[in-house]
Design a protein around this motif. Structure first.
Motif, PDB file in Angstrom:
ATOM      1  N   ILE A 198     -11.778   6.112   8.900  1.00 31.26           N
ATOM      2  CA  ILE A 198     -10.470   6.053   9.585  1.00 31.26           C
ATOM      3  C   ILE A 198      -9.665   4.861   9.075  1.00 31.26           C
ATOM      4  O   ILE A 198      -8.430   4.896   9.040  1.00 31.26           O
ATOM      5  N   TRP A 199     -10.338   3.811   8.643  1.00 27.64           N
ATOM      6  CA  TRP A 199      -9.629   2.665   8.044  1.00 27.64           C
ATOM      7  C   TRP A 199      -8.943   3.094   6.744  1.00 27.64           C
ATOM      8  O   TRP A 199      -7.818   2.677   6.464  1.00 27.64           O
ATOM      9  N   GLU A 200      -9.610   3.947   5.986  1.00 31.38           N
ATOM     10  CA  GLU A 200      -9.019   4.452   4.746  1.00 31.38           C
ATOM     11  C   GLU A 200      -7.769   5.281   5.045  1.00 31.38           C
ATOM     12  O   GLU A 200      -6.771   5.201   4.311  1.00 31.38           O
ATOM     13  N   ILE A 201      -7.831   6.060   6.116  1.00 32.36           N
ATOM     14  CA  ILE A 201      -6.640   6.816   6.533  1.00 32.36           C
ATOM     15  C   ILE A 201      -5.497   5.855   6.847  1.00 32.36           C
ATOM     16  O   ILE A 201      -4.351   6.054   6.412  1.00 32.36           O
ATOM     17  N   TYR A 202      -5.804   4.805   7.598  1.00 33.00           N
ATOM     18  CA  TYR A 202      -4.785   3.816   7.982  1.00 33.00           C
ATOM     19  C   TYR A 202      -4.118   3.204   6.753  1.00 33.00           C
ATOM     20  O   TYR A 202      -2.890   3.056   6.698  1.00 33.00           O
ATOM     21  N   GLN A 203      -4.906   2.860   5.765  1.00 31.65           N
ATOM     22  CA  GLN A 203      -4.366   2.188   4.583  1.00 31.65           C
ATOM     23  C   GLN A 203      -3.559   3.123   3.686  1.00 31.65           C
ATOM     24  O   GLN A 203      -2.716   2.655   2.914  1.00 31.65           O
ATOM     25  N   SER A 204      -3.792   4.413   3.801  1.00 31.33           N
ATOM     26  CA  SER A 204      -3.150   5.356   2.878  1.00 31.33           C
ATOM     27  C   SER A 204      -1.921   6.046   3.452  1.00 31.33           C
ATOM     28  O   SER A 204      -1.320   6.890   2.775  1.00 31.33           O
ATOM     29  N   ILE A 205      -1.526   5.736   4.691  1.00 27.04           N
ATOM     30  CA  ILE A 205      -0.391   6.423   5.324  1.00 27.04           C
ATOM     31  C   ILE A 205       0.883   6.160   4.534  1.00 27.04           C
ATOM     32  O   ILE A 205       1.211   5.014   4.196  1.00 27.04           O
ATOM     33  N   SER A 206       1.626   7.228   4.253  1.00 28.67           N
ATOM     34  CA  SER A 206       2.896   7.102   3.535  1.00 28.67           C
ATOM     35  C   SER A 206       3.846   8.185   4.014  1.00 28.67           C
ATOM     36  O   SER A 206       3.468   9.079   4.786  1.00 28.67           O
ATOM     37  N   ILE A 207       5.051   8.150   3.525  1.00 34.31           N
ATOM     38  CA  ILE A 207       6.052   9.140   3.911  1.00 34.31           C
ATOM     39  C   ILE A 207       5.665  10.537   3.426  1.00 34.31           C
ATOM     40  O   ILE A 207       6.128  11.552   3.950  1.00 34.31           O
ATOM     41  N   ASP A 208       4.792  10.594   2.431  1.00 36.66           N
ATOM     42  CA  ASP A 208       4.397  11.881   1.863  1.00 36.66           C
ATOM     43  C   ASP A 208       3.238  12.531   2.614  1.00 36.66           C
ATOM     44  O   ASP A 208       3.047  13.750   2.519  1.00 36.66           O
ATOM     45  N   ASN A 209       2.448  11.722   3.346  1.00 38.09           N
ATOM     46  CA  ASN A 209       1.252  12.302   3.960  1.00 38.09           C
ATOM     47  C   ASN A 209       1.087  11.962   5.439  1.00 38.09           C
ATOM     48  O   ASN A 209       0.008  12.129   5.996  1.00 38.09           O
ATOM     49  N   TYR A 210       2.170  11.462   6.091  1.00 31.56           N
ATOM     50  CA  TYR A 210       2.021  10.946   7.453  1.00 31.56           C
ATOM     51  C   TYR A 210       1.552  12.008   8.451  1.00 31.56           C
ATOM     52  O   TYR A 210       0.778  11.724   9.363  1.00 31.56           O
ATOM     53  N   GLN A 211       2.004  13.268   8.275  1.00 28.12           N
ATOM     54  CA  GLN A 211       1.601  14.307   9.225  1.00 28.12           C
ATOM     55  C   GLN A 211       0.119  14.648   9.057  1.00 28.12           C
ATOM     56  O   GLN A 211      -0.626  14.772  10.034  1.00 28.12           O
ATOM     57  N   GLU A 212      -0.324  14.768   7.795  1.00 25.72           N
ATOM     58  CA  GLU A 212      -1.738  15.021   7.528  1.00 25.72           C
ATOM     59  C   GLU A 212      -2.592  13.851   8.009  1.00 25.72           C
ATOM     60  O   GLU A 212      -3.662  14.044   8.603  1.00 25.72           O
ATOM     61  N   SER A 213      -2.099  12.636   7.802  1.00 28.44           N
ATOM     62  CA  SER A 213      -2.840  11.447   8.228  1.00 28.44           C
ATOM     63  C   SER A 213      -2.992  11.409   9.741  1.00 28.44           C
ATOM     64  O   SER A 213      -4.032  10.986  10.261  1.00 28.44           O
TER      65      SER A 213
END
Length: 662
Positions: A389-404
């Protein structure tokens, strides 16, 4: 989510955010210091800084929560209503007059009712009652008619509600005191009783009939009107009443037609439809031989709580002058067409008269939210799910925010399952939930800048709202916010030259999950949060995270919030849930260079609340004395502890039921 405070925020931004110019004109605005300012005399420039007033009251030990009433606003509302009808009567050449009445049920507090009578004297403004207790008030408060300016008429006393023998006898005998009481028949049985009593007392009764119109109201009270309404007579029942009056040779007693299509009518079309239908009934009663002279259009004149000027339940798509114009024009057109004398027009506009003059002021005791606390990266020993879940937090962007977002939810739910099975430590679960909320905060920051918000993310902002714990009982002081989700303007009374950085809901003192406000005014809609300022300080000696205790908040400057337009119904409909009683109350009158406190009514003490429930303070104290003495003998308590317990118990009984954090 919080953002940062910038110097670009102005009071104009606050006016727009809280819509104060829309619902508050001409009584409320914001001054250059960022404080709410009150104009008690309406269009006059005489003003008062509300925040300064509250601080001054606190120095007098008059603490929040408190209600501040401005009798001059009440006076202005009565003046405006009468002037609007006066203008309409002149404009349309109406061959009749207007005589308003104030429905005591709207706010029956003594000083307010006395003020209504005082301010209404130039207009022969009367009272409406719907019960015997209200009738008792009206008989005592309505002044001698000789004090009124118009010698050819008296203030009206409209008697509505269920009536027994004692009610009708008292209303009839009021005529002997010079009161112009009108007994409005709500049920056929009341008519027979009224005729019987009037014969026995040898008093000629002035009677009215309340009609159930086919026209229905709108908004919260729509279902209380129409053919299935609680009060009033149907058309066939009205004909039965006419026949009975003819039989008893008392048709000349019938002089008034009354109807009511509900409170807070939001659409002027509904009002016009009801007036047209009621006027036709009035005309027919005249043709049947009744000595009609009054048409009572009831209540319903709305208050624009959200300032949108629409037909939403919290607003109205007309102003007071439109209301008067349409009533006068409709009645004149019908009466003129039938060559019938135009009646005295009566309205029972309690909400519109009483709402603006009361402000409920309360302070914030603490805040909390679910956002991250001391967010840290995972340790090497943490389980894989923490790292995932930390990896998800670090990778959030405008391109993947809904998937994240969906991935973060999945990991959180898996963590709870692992915890419930004993495979995850409490510390690891705490880390995962902190990271989850950090993900949500970052995603919210992204979607706030998008043109469209995905449907599955629409509630994210509400989920991340802070909770501001307020020194108030919703059930006592603003029951309609709980019972019918009524909207009132709510906003800070100071710091309005600063940008609010928190989105919050308000939670009251009661231990009830319904004791909260999570619906606030917005333009043509309802929002689920209120923009408020952070309670944090730059004081290096103060440590604050996302949850503030009462003790730590004592170090902070107090934060005050006002609920406006609460003068109708709220004060009288409140209850003692968790035994929180009436709040402190003051009446403020402006002077040439300042103000003075005309009335101070102290809020309920704990003794008063307990006594209302049949507890005896002396007996309670004696029980504590006996119990503590036994504990002392058994060496379960020290003498110093015993003294402190008794002292706190006795002081609490005589104290305010609310928190008093200095």
């Amino acid at each position: 989510m919080d953002g940062t405070m910038t110097n670009s925020w102005t009071i104009e931004d606050s006016k727009k955010l809280y819509r104060i110019q829309d619902w508050g004109t001409p009584y409320f605005s914001i001054n250059d210091k960022g404080n709410i300012v009150v104009f008690p005399q309406g269009d006059s420039q005489v003003s008062l800084d509300l925040f300064d007033l509250v601080k001054s009251l606190e120095k007098r030990n008059i603490k929040p929560p408190l209600i501040i009433r401005f009798p001059e606003i009440l006076s202005d509302r009565i003046n405006r209503l009468n002037k609007c009808f006066e203008t309409a009567i002149k404009r349309y050449g109406y061959q009749g007059t207007y005589q308003g009445v104030y429905p005591i049920k709207c706010n029956p507090h003594r000083h307010l009712v006395e003020n209504v009578v005082q301010f209404g004297q130039p207009y022969n403004f009367g009272l409406e009652v719907g019960s015997k207790p209200e009738l008792m008030i009206a008989l005592a408060v309505l002044d001698n008619p000789k004090t009124y300016q118009k010698e050819d008429s008296k203030p009206l006393l409209i008697c509505n509600g269920y009536k027994d023998q004692e009610y009708i006898e008292t209303a009839l005998l009021a005529q002997c005191l010079g009161k112009q009481s009108v007994i409005v028949i709500e049920q056929l049985s009341e008519l027979s009783l009224a005729l019987e009593i009037s014969k026995r007392l040898e008093i000629f009764p002035v009677l009215g009939i309340r009609a159930k119109l086919n026209t229905k109201g709108c908004g919260h009270w729509e279902n209380s009107t129409g053919e299935r309404a609680k009060f009033g007579l149907t058309i066939p029942q009205i004909m039965e009443a006419i026949n009975l009056l003819k039989k008893e040779n008392r048709l000349s007693c019938l002089q008034l037609l009354h109807f009511h299509i509900g409170s807070q009518i939001s659409s002027i079309t509904t009002i016009k439809d009801a007036i047209r239908e009621a006027t036709q009934i009035y005309i027919q009663l005249v043709k049947l031989g009744a000595s009609m002279g009054y048409l009572d259009v009831g209540g319903g004149l709305g208050v624009d709580y959200d300032g949108s000027k629409t037909n939403s339940p919290a607003s109205k798509n007309y102003n007071m002058q439109n209301y008067a114009n349409d009533i006068v024009a409709e009645v004149k057109e019908v009466c003129e067409g039938e060559n019938i004398a135009m009646p005295v027009l009566i309205s029972e506009s309690g909400r519109s008269i009483a709402s603006h003059q009361s402000i409920l002021i309360f302070d914030v005791l603490s805040t909390s939210n679910c956002a991250t606390i001391n967010l840290k990266s995972p340790c090497q020993d943490d389980q894989l799910i923490v790292h995932d879940i930390w990896e998800i937090y670090q990778s959030i962007s405008i391109d993947n925010y809904q998937e994240s977002y969906h991935d973060a939810i999945q990991f959180k739910e898996e963590a709870i399952s692992l915890f419930n099975l004993g495979h995850l430590s409490l510390l690891e679960r705490a880390k995962i939930e902190n990271i989850y909320w950090a993900c949500c905060s970052n995603i919210l920051e992204i979607i706030q800048h998008q043109n469209e918000i995905p449907e599955d993310l629409e509630d994210l902002e509400k989920s991340l709202s802070s909770v501001y714990h307020i020194n108030l009982s919703i059930f006592q002081s603003a029951p309609d916010t709980w019972a019918i989700k009524q909207l009132f303007p709510i906003l800070p009374i100071h710091r309005l030259n600063e940008k609010p950085t928190k989105k919050a809901i308000l939670a009251d003192l009661t231990c009830d999950s319904d004791g909260k406000i999570d619906h606030f005014i917005d333009f043509r809609k309802v929002k689920n949060f209120l923009e408020l300022h952070s309670l944090e300080t730059n004081d290096p000696d103060s440590t604050f995270s996302n949850s503030h205790s009462l003790n730590s908040l004592a170090k902070l400057p107090k934060y005050y919030i006002g609920m406006f337009l609460v003068g109708a119904y709220q004060e009288v409909m409140g209850n003692l849930h968790n035994l929180f009683g009436d709040t402190n109350l003051v009446h403020i009158i402006m002077t040439s260079n300042s103000y003075h406190i005309e009335q101070f009514i102290k809020g309920d003490t704990m003794i008063e609340v307990l006594q209302s429930l049949d507890y005896n303070a002396h007996e309670l104290l004696e029980q504590i004395r006996l119990c503590s003495e036994k504990a002392l003998q058994d060496k379960k308590i020290t003498f110093a502890q015993l003294q402190l317990l008794r002292q706190n118990y006795e002081q609490s009984l005589s104290g305010y039921t609310y928190h008093a954090v200095d």
